[in-house]
Design a protein around this motif. Structure first.
Motif, PDB file in Angstrom:
ATOM      1  N   ILE A 116       4.597   0.652  43.209  1.00 56.82           N
ATOM      2  CA  ILE A 116       4.076  -0.562  42.578  1.00 56.82           C
ATOM      3  C   ILE A 116       5.247  -1.494  42.286  1.00 56.82           C
ATOM      4  CG2 ILE A 116       4.102   0.390  40.241  1.00 56.82           C
ATOM      5  CD1 ILE A 116       1.068  -1.380  41.019  1.00 56.82           C
ATOM      6  N   THR A 117       5.060  -2.784  42.589  1.00 57.47           N
ATOM      7  CA  THR A 117       6.134  -3.760  42.363  1.00 57.47           C
ATOM      8  C   THR A 117       5.744  -4.793  41.311  1.00 57.47           C
ATOM      9  OG1 THR A 117       5.264  -5.079  44.202  1.00 57.47           O
ATOM     10  CG2 THR A 117       7.053  -3.532  44.700  1.00 57.47           C
ATOM     11  N   LYS A 118       4.437  -4.989  41.095  1.00 56.05           N
ATOM     12  CA  LYS A 118       3.960  -5.983  40.132  1.00 56.05           C
ATOM     13  C   LYS A 118       3.897  -5.395  38.728  1.00 56.05           C
ATOM     14  CE  LYS A 118       0.919  -8.208  43.477  1.00 56.05           C
ATOM     15  NZ  LYS A 118      -0.475  -8.410  43.854  1.00 56.05           N
ATOM     16  N   ALA A 119       4.021  -6.290  37.741  1.00 59.05           N
ATOM     17  CA  ALA A 119       3.841  -5.882  36.343  1.00 59.05           C
ATOM     18  C   ALA A 119       2.351  -5.978  36.040  1.00 59.05           C
ATOM     19  CB  ALA A 119       4.623  -6.794  35.426  1.00 59.05           C
ATOM     20  N   ILE A 120       1.673  -4.835  36.013  1.00 59.49           N
ATOM     21  CA  ILE A 120       0.224  -4.816  35.782  1.00 59.49           C
ATOM     22  C   ILE A 120      -0.098  -4.051  34.504  1.00 59.49           C
ATOM     23  CG2 ILE A 120      -0.463  -5.029  38.202  1.00 59.49           C
ATOM     24  CD1 ILE A 120      -0.839  -1.948  38.206  1.00 59.49           C
ATOM     25  N   LYS A 121      -1.262  -4.371  33.924  1.00 57.08           N
ATOM     26  CA  LYS A 121      -1.756  -3.652  32.755  1.00 57.08           C
ATOM     27  C   LYS A 121      -2.955  -2.821  33.209  1.00 57.08           C
ATOM     28  CE  LYS A 121      -0.286  -7.055  29.360  1.00 57.08           C
ATOM     29  NZ  LYS A 121      -0.731  -8.031  28.358  1.00 57.08           N
ATOM     30  N   VAL A 122      -2.892  -1.516  32.956  1.00 55.81           N
ATOM     31  CA  VAL A 122      -3.943  -0.596  33.412  1.00 55.81           C
ATOM     32  C   VAL A 122      -4.620   0.036  32.206  1.00 55.81           C
ATOM     33  CG1 VAL A 122      -4.424   1.443  34.815  1.00 55.81           C
ATOM     34  CG2 VAL A 122      -2.587  -0.098  35.475  1.00 55.81           C
ATOM     35  N   GLN A 123      -5.958  -0.004  32.214  1.00 55.76           N
ATOM     36  CA  GLN A 123      -6.731   0.625  31.151  1.00 55.76           C
ATOM     37  C   GLN A 123      -7.857   1.430  31.797  1.00 55.76           C
ATOM     38  OE1 GLN A 123      -8.589  -2.070  28.369  1.00 55.76           O
ATOM     39  NE2 GLN A 123      -8.699  -0.490  26.798  1.00 55.76           N
ATOM     40  N   VAL A 124      -7.564   2.705  32.111  1.00 56.66           N
ATOM     41  CA  VAL A 124      -8.547   3.606  32.718  1.00 56.66           C
ATOM     42  C   VAL A 124      -8.596   4.905  31.926  1.00 56.66           C
ATOM     43  CG1 VAL A 124      -8.398   2.661  35.071  1.00 56.66           C
ATOM     44  CG2 VAL A 124      -6.826   4.452  34.374  1.00 56.66           C
ATOM     45  N   GLU A 125      -9.489   5.834  32.338  1.00 54.81           N
ATOM     46  CA  GLU A 125      -9.684   7.078  31.585  1.00 54.81           C
ATOM     47  C   GLU A 125      -8.433   7.956  31.551  1.00 54.81           C
ATOM     48  OE1 GLU A 125     -13.490   5.355  32.256  1.00 54.81           O
ATOM     49  OE2 GLU A 125     -11.963   5.832  33.742  1.00 54.81           O
ATOM     50  N   LYS A 126      -7.745   8.103  32.706  1.00 55.88           N
ATOM     51  CA  LYS A 126      -6.566   8.967  32.765  1.00 55.88           C
ATOM     52  C   LYS A 126      -5.511   8.384  33.678  1.00 55.88           C
ATOM     53  CE  LYS A 126      -7.637  13.791  31.844  1.00 55.88           C
ATOM     54  NZ  LYS A 126      -7.654  15.142  32.398  1.00 55.88           N
ATOM     55  N   THR A 127      -4.265   8.699  33.385  1.00 58.22           N
ATOM     56  CA  THR A 127      -3.140   8.302  34.235  1.00 58.22           C
ATOM     57  C   THR A 127      -2.164   9.464  34.277  1.00 58.22           C
ATOM     58  OG1 THR A 127      -3.411   6.080  33.343  1.00 58.22           O
ATOM     59  CG2 THR A 127      -1.460   6.456  34.641  1.00 58.22           C
ATOM     60  N   SER A 128      -1.648   9.772  35.466  1.00 58.63           N
ATOM     61  CA  SER A 128      -0.663  10.850  35.553  1.00 58.63           C
ATOM     62  C   SER A 128       0.653  10.382  34.940  1.00 58.63           C
ATOM     63  CB  SER A 128      -0.460  11.281  37.010  1.00 58.63           C
ATOM     64  OG  SER A 128       0.250  10.295  37.720  1.00 58.63           O
ATOM     65  N   GLY A 129       1.467  11.319  34.518  1.00 60.69           N
ATOM     66  CA  GLY A 129       2.746  10.992  33.872  1.00 60.69           C
ATOM     67  C   GLY A 129       3.657  10.194  34.780  1.00 60.69           C
ATOM     68  N   LYS A 130       3.750  10.586  36.047  1.00 65.09           N
ATOM     69  CA  LYS A 130       4.621   9.897  37.013  1.00 65.09           C
ATOM     70  C   LYS A 130       4.123   8.478  37.269  1.00 65.09           C
ATOM     71  CE  LYS A 130       7.933   9.920  40.123  1.00 65.09           C
ATOM     72  NZ  LYS A 130       9.329   9.852  39.718  1.00 65.09           N
ATOM     73  N   ALA A 131       2.774   8.308  37.361  1.00 66.15           N
ATOM     74  CA  ALA A 131       2.205   6.969  37.593  1.00 66.15           C
ATOM     75  C   ALA A 131       2.508   6.057  36.411  1.00 66.15           C
ATOM     76  CB  ALA A 131       0.701   7.066  37.804  1.00 66.15           C
ATOM     77  N   LYS A 132       2.426   6.603  35.201  1.00 66.29           N
ATOM     78  CA  LYS A 132       2.728   5.822  33.991  1.00 66.29           C
ATOM     79  C   LYS A 132       4.194   5.370  34.001  1.00 66.29           C
ATOM     80  CE  LYS A 132       2.327   5.908  28.994  1.00 66.29           C
ATOM     81  NZ  LYS A 132       1.959   6.643  27.798  1.00 66.29           N
ATOM     82  N   GLU A 133       5.084   6.286  34.382  1.00 73.31           N
ATOM     83  CA  GLU A 133       6.515   5.940  34.474  1.00 73.31           C
ATOM     84  C   GLU A 133       6.750   4.797  35.456  1.00 73.31           C
ATOM     85  OE1 GLU A 133       9.113   9.220  35.447  1.00 73.31           O
ATOM     86  OE2 GLU A 133       8.101  10.517  33.985  1.00 73.31           O
ATOM     87  N   LEU A 134       6.145   4.892  36.657  1.00 73.92           N
ATOM     88  CA  LEU A 134       6.345   3.884  37.697  1.00 73.92           C
ATOM     89  C   LEU A 134       5.780   2.525  37.300  1.00 73.92           C
ATOM     90  CD1 LEU A 134       5.596   6.026  40.882  1.00 73.92           C
ATOM     91  CD2 LEU A 134       7.820   5.127  40.173  1.00 73.92           C
ATOM     92  N   ILE A 135       4.607   2.534  36.625  1.00 77.09           N
ATOM     93  CA  ILE A 135       3.994   1.263  36.176  1.00 77.09           C
ATOM     94  C   ILE A 135       4.887   0.614  35.129  1.00 77.09           C
ATOM     95  CG2 ILE A 135       2.041   0.288  34.893  1.00 77.09           C
ATOM     96  CD1 ILE A 135       0.281   2.430  36.333  1.00 77.09           C
ATOM     97  N   GLU A 136       5.391   1.396  34.190  1.00 80.93           N
ATOM     98  CA  GLU A 136       6.260   0.859  33.137  1.00 80.93           C
ATOM     99  C   GLU A 136       7.626   0.430  33.673  1.00 80.93           C
ATOM    100  OE1 GLU A 136       6.075   3.986  30.230  1.00 80.93           O
ATOM    101  OE2 GLU A 136       4.173   3.249  29.408  1.00 80.93           O
ATOM    102  N   ALA A 137       8.113   1.106  34.721  1.00 77.69           N
ATOM    103  CA  ALA A 137       9.373   0.723  35.348  1.00 77.69           C
ATOM    104  C   ALA A 137       9.256  -0.611  36.061  1.00 77.69           C
ATOM    105  CB  ALA A 137       9.808   1.808  36.340  1.00 77.69           C
ATOM    106  N   ALA A 138       8.048  -0.935  36.545  1.00 75.11           N
ATOM    107  CA  ALA A 138       7.820  -2.218  37.225  1.00 75.11           C
ATOM    108  C   ALA A 138       7.520  -3.337  36.226  1.00 75.11           C
ATOM    109  CB  ALA A 138       6.658  -2.078  38.216  1.00 75.11           C
ATOM    110  N   GLY A 139       7.567  -3.027  34.931  1.00 74.39           N
ATOM    111  CA  GLY A 139       7.296  -4.040  33.904  1.00 74.39           C
ATOM    112  C   GLY A 139       5.872  -4.069  33.448  1.00 74.39           C
ATOM    113  N   GLY A 140       5.089  -3.126  33.880  1.00 73.92           N
ATOM    114  CA  GLY A 140       3.676  -3.066  33.490  1.00 73.92           C
ATOM    115  C   GLY A 140       3.468  -2.226  32.256  1.00 73.92           C
ATOM    116  N   GLU A 141       2.189  -1.943  32.017  1.00 75.20           N
ATOM    117  CA  GLU A 141       1.840  -1.250  30.768  1.00 75.20           C
ATOM    118  C   GLU A 141       0.574  -0.441  30.983  1.00 75.20           C
ATOM    119  OE1 GLU A 141       0.930  -2.648  26.179  1.00 75.20           O
ATOM    120  OE2 GLU A 141       1.187  -4.187  27.706  1.00 75.20           O
TER     121      GLU A 141
END
Length: 143
Positions: A116-141
């Motif tokens: 992922i390269t965009k800073a996105i905000k995700v609000q779903v039922e579950k997120t894996s730990g690695k996916a959360k790290e990558l989203i936050e590293a791209a400036g997302g939340e």
């Protein structure tokens, strides 16, 4: 030859057997079921799995494992699929349904497949730990 005079080949179409329509048809009275007996009665017929009174196969085989009745099924969404969304709005389960990524009524889990390269905000039922790290590293939340 044209479409108006096309017809099926001789013998290709056969009329169905009309039962119980009088003695002249040859299928009247008992309608081909014979006299008396289990198979002559209405509602009869051997049920699927019935083996003539022998213990059926599905009852002879042992049960295995544990079936959790409270298990919750998740539809998997990868980071590559989230890349298509705009960075400004919050990506919810409803937004994924509207985009045609998941079916309505499904619980969603985001996995770290792809990047992922965009800073996105995700609000779903579950997120894996690695996916959360990558989203936050791209400036997302992850909300």
């Amino acid at each position: 030859m044209n479409l108006s005079n096309l017809s099926p080949q001789k013998g290709a179409k056969k009329q169905r057997k009309r039962l119980g329509r009088g003695p002249g048809t040859g299928h009247g009275k008992t309608a081909g079921r014979g006299h008396k007996g289990y198979k002559s009665r209405s509602g009869s017929g051997v049920k699927p799995g019935f083996e003539g009174g022998q213990m059926p196969l599905q009852r002879r085989l042992p049960k295995r494992g544990f079936n959790n009745i409270f298990r919750k099924e998740f539809t998997i969404v990868s980071l590559d699929q989230l890349e298509a969304f705009e960075g400004s709005d919050i990506i919810t389960t409803q937004a994924l349904v509207e985009a045609g990524v998941v079916k309505a009524g499904a619980a969603v889990k985001v996995l770290a497949n792809g990047a992922i390269t965009k800073a996105i905000k995700v609000q779903v039922e579950k997120t894996s730990g690695k996916a959360k790290e990558l989203i936050e590293a791209a400036g997302g939340e992850v909300l």
